[in-house]
Motif scaffolding. Structure first.
Motif, PDB file in Angstrom:
ATOM      1  N   MET A   1      48.746  23.579 112.264  1.00 23.46           N
ATOM      2  CA  MET A   1      48.733  24.969 112.672  1.00 23.46           C
ATOM      3  C   MET A   1      47.446  25.602 112.142  1.00 23.46           C
ATOM      4  SD  MET A   1      51.567  27.917 112.006  1.00 23.46           S
ATOM      5  CE  MET A   1      52.789  26.700 112.434  1.00 23.46           C
ATOM      6  N   LYS A   2      46.859  26.486 112.938  1.00 20.54           N
ATOM      7  CA  LYS A   2      45.648  27.177 112.504  1.00 20.54           C
ATOM      8  C   LYS A   2      45.693  28.643 112.899  1.00 20.54           C
ATOM      9  CE  LYS A   2      42.851  26.126 116.530  1.00 20.54           C
ATOM     10  NZ  LYS A   2      41.578  25.606 117.007  1.00 20.54           N
ATOM     11  N   CYS A   3      44.904  29.425 112.197  1.00 17.01           N
ATOM     12  CA  CYS A   3      44.830  30.862 112.451  1.00 17.01           C
ATOM     13  C   CYS A   3      44.173  31.107 113.811  1.00 17.01           C
ATOM     14  CB  CYS A   3      44.016  31.526 111.337  1.00 17.01           C
ATOM     15  SG  CYS A   3      43.689  33.279 111.635  1.00 17.01           S
ATOM     16  N   PRO A   4      44.756  31.956 114.648  1.00 14.30           N
ATOM     17  CA  PRO A   4      44.170  32.236 115.956  1.00 14.30           C
ATOM     18  C   PRO A   4      42.904  33.091 115.875  1.00 14.30           C
ATOM     19  CG  PRO A   4      46.108  33.594 115.624  1.00 14.30           C
ATOM     20  CD  PRO A   4      46.031  32.649 114.464  1.00 14.30           C
ATOM     21  N   HIS A   5      42.624  33.667 114.716  1.00 15.03           N
ATOM     22  CA  HIS A   5      41.445  34.528 114.566  1.00 15.03           C
ATOM     23  C   HIS A   5      40.264  33.791 113.937  1.00 15.03           C
ATOM     24  CE1 HIS A   5      39.069  38.122 114.080  1.00 15.03           C
ATOM     25  NE2 HIS A   5      39.007  37.921 112.772  1.00 15.03           N
ATOM     26  N   CYS A   6      40.495  33.129 112.791  1.00 17.00           N
ATOM     27  CA  CYS A   6      39.379  32.496 112.071  1.00 17.00           C
ATOM     28  C   CYS A   6      39.438  30.971 112.102  1.00 17.00           C
ATOM     29  CB  CYS A   6      39.336  32.989 110.628  1.00 17.00           C
ATOM     30  SG  CYS A   6      40.670  32.372 109.577  1.00 17.00           S
ATOM     31  N   ASP A   7      40.441  30.392 112.739  1.00 16.86           N
ATOM     32  CA  ASP A   7      40.624  28.943 112.858  1.00 16.86           C
ATOM     33  C   ASP A   7      40.850  28.233 111.527  1.00 16.86           C
ATOM     34  OD1 ASP A   7      40.484  28.929 115.650  1.00 16.86           O
ATOM     35  OD2 ASP A   7      38.301  28.786 115.618  1.00 16.86           O
ATOM     36  N   ASN A   8      41.217  28.955 110.476  1.00 20.74           N
ATOM     37  CA  ASN A   8      41.523  28.360 109.186  1.00 20.74           C
ATOM     38  C   ASN A   8      42.805  27.537 109.315  1.00 20.74           C
ATOM     39  OD1 ASN A   8      41.591  27.831 106.391  1.00 20.74           O
ATOM     40  ND2 ASN A   8      42.770  29.683 105.994  1.00 20.74           N
ATOM     41  N   LYS A   9      42.804  26.331 108.749  1.00 23.48           N
ATOM     42  CA  LYS A   9      43.987  25.472 108.805  1.00 23.48           C
ATOM     43  C   LYS A   9      44.685  25.398 107.454  1.00 23.48           C
ATOM     44  CE  LYS A   9      42.288  22.606 112.527  1.00 23.48           C
ATOM     45  NZ  LYS A   9      41.876  21.275 112.954  1.00 23.48           N
ATOM     46  N   ILE A  10      44.060  25.949 106.427  1.00 27.06           N
ATOM     47  CA  ILE A  10      44.623  25.931 105.082  1.00 27.06           C
ATOM     48  C   ILE A  10      45.023  27.355 104.708  1.00 27.06           C
ATOM     49  CG2 ILE A  10      44.147  25.408 102.657  1.00 27.06           C
ATOM     50  CD1 ILE A  10      42.030  23.426 103.685  1.00 27.06           C
ATOM     51  N   GLY A  11      46.152  27.520 104.077  1.00 28.87           N
ATOM     52  CA  GLY A  11      46.563  28.846 103.624  1.00 28.87           C
ATOM     53  C   GLY A  11      47.337  29.648 104.644  1.00 28.87           C
ATOM     54  N   ILE A  12      48.011  28.966 105.570  1.00 28.78           N
ATOM     55  CA  ILE A  12      48.872  29.659 106.525  1.00 28.78           C
ATOM     56  C   ILE A  12      50.258  29.740 105.896  1.00 28.78           C
ATOM     57  CG2 ILE A  12      49.829  29.672 108.852  1.00 28.78           C
ATOM     58  CD1 ILE A  12      46.708  29.902 108.670  1.00 28.78           C
ATOM     59  N   GLU A  13      50.782  30.942 105.757  1.00 27.38           N
ATOM     60  CA  GLU A  13      52.057  31.143 105.084  1.00 27.38           C
ATOM     61  C   GLU A  13      52.991  31.984 105.939  1.00 27.38           C
ATOM     62  OE1 GLU A  13      51.084  33.094 101.433  1.00 27.38           O
ATOM     63  OE2 GLU A  13      50.223  31.287 100.552  1.00 27.38           O
ATOM     64  N   ILE A  14      54.281  31.859 105.674  1.00 26.96           N
ATOM     65  CA  ILE A  14      55.258  32.741 106.304  1.00 26.96           C
ATOM     66  C   ILE A  14      55.083  34.115 105.681  1.00 26.96           C
ATOM     67  CG2 ILE A  14      57.718  33.238 106.589  1.00 26.96           C
ATOM     68  CD1 ILE A  14      58.178  30.210 106.545  1.00 26.96           C
ATOM     69  N   ASP A  15      54.951  35.144 106.500  1.00 23.08           N
ATOM     70  CA  ASP A  15      54.727  36.505 106.009  1.00 23.08           C
ATOM     71  C   ASP A  15      56.019  37.058 105.436  1.00 23.08           C
ATOM     72  OD1 ASP A  15      53.788  39.009 105.445  1.00 23.08           O
ATOM     73  OD2 ASP A  15      53.593  39.648 107.522  1.00 23.08           O
ATOM     74  N   MET A  16      56.056  37.214 104.129  1.00 23.95           N
ATOM     75  CA  MET A  16      57.260  37.706 103.459  1.00 23.95           C
ATOM     76  C   MET A  16      57.318  39.232 103.440  1.00 23.95           C
ATOM     77  SD  MET A  16      58.616  34.865 102.926  1.00 23.95           S
ATOM     78  CE  MET A  16      60.006  35.214 101.879  1.00 23.95           C
ATOM     79  N   HIS A  17      56.304  39.908 103.966  1.00 24.06           N
ATOM     80  CA  HIS A  17      56.252  41.370 103.977  1.00 24.06           C
ATOM     81  C   HIS A  17      56.771  41.958 105.284  1.00 24.06           C
ATOM     82  CE1 HIS A  17      53.943  41.036 100.330  1.00 24.06           C
ATOM     83  NE2 HIS A  17      53.132  40.203 100.939  1.00 24.06           N
ATOM     84  N   SER A  18      57.319  41.110 106.150  1.00 24.90           N
ATOM     85  CA  SER A  18      57.732  41.583 107.468  1.00 24.90           C
ATOM     86  C   SER A  18      59.051  42.349 107.442  1.00 24.90           C
ATOM     87  CB  SER A  18      57.856  40.394 108.437  1.00 24.90           C
ATOM     88  OG  SER A  18      58.891  39.528 108.012  1.00 24.90           O
ATOM     89  N   ASP A  19      59.764  42.299 106.321  1.00 28.86           N
ATOM     90  CA  ASP A  19      61.025  43.033 106.163  1.00 28.86           C
ATOM     91  C   ASP A  19      62.035  42.720 107.260  1.00 28.86           C
ATOM     92  OD1 ASP A  19      60.117  44.291 103.848  1.00 28.86           O
ATOM     93  OD2 ASP A  19      59.228  45.927 104.996  1.00 28.86           O
ATOM     94  N   GLY A  20      61.996  41.507 107.786  1.00 33.00           N
ATOM     95  CA  GLY A  20      62.987  41.079 108.768  1.00 33.00           C
ATOM     96  C   GLY A  20      62.760  41.585 110.174  1.00 33.00           C
TER      97      GLY A  20
END
Length: 50
Positions: A1-20
């Motif tokens: 999986m990679k970031c759609p903006h910067c193409d980074n493949k390292i450091g992709i995390e589930i966003d815990m700030h989404s409050d559900g």
């Protein structure tokens, strides 16, 4: 999986700030972009400058 903006493949995390508000919301730790992948589509929620 990679970031759609910067193409980074390292450091992709589930966003815990989404409050559900969205299931499986992902966040790039490099540029801060938040997105989700649904039915083979990428939906960008918040794009930050890299």
């Amino acid at each position: 999986m990679k970031c759609p903006h910067c193409d980074n493949k390292i450091g992709i995390e589930i966003d815990m700030h989404s409050d559900g508000y969205a299931k499986d919301l992902l966040e790039c730790t490099s540029c801060g972009t938040v997105w989700l992948e649904k039915a083979s589509q990428i939906i960008t929620v918040n794009k930050h400058a890299a």
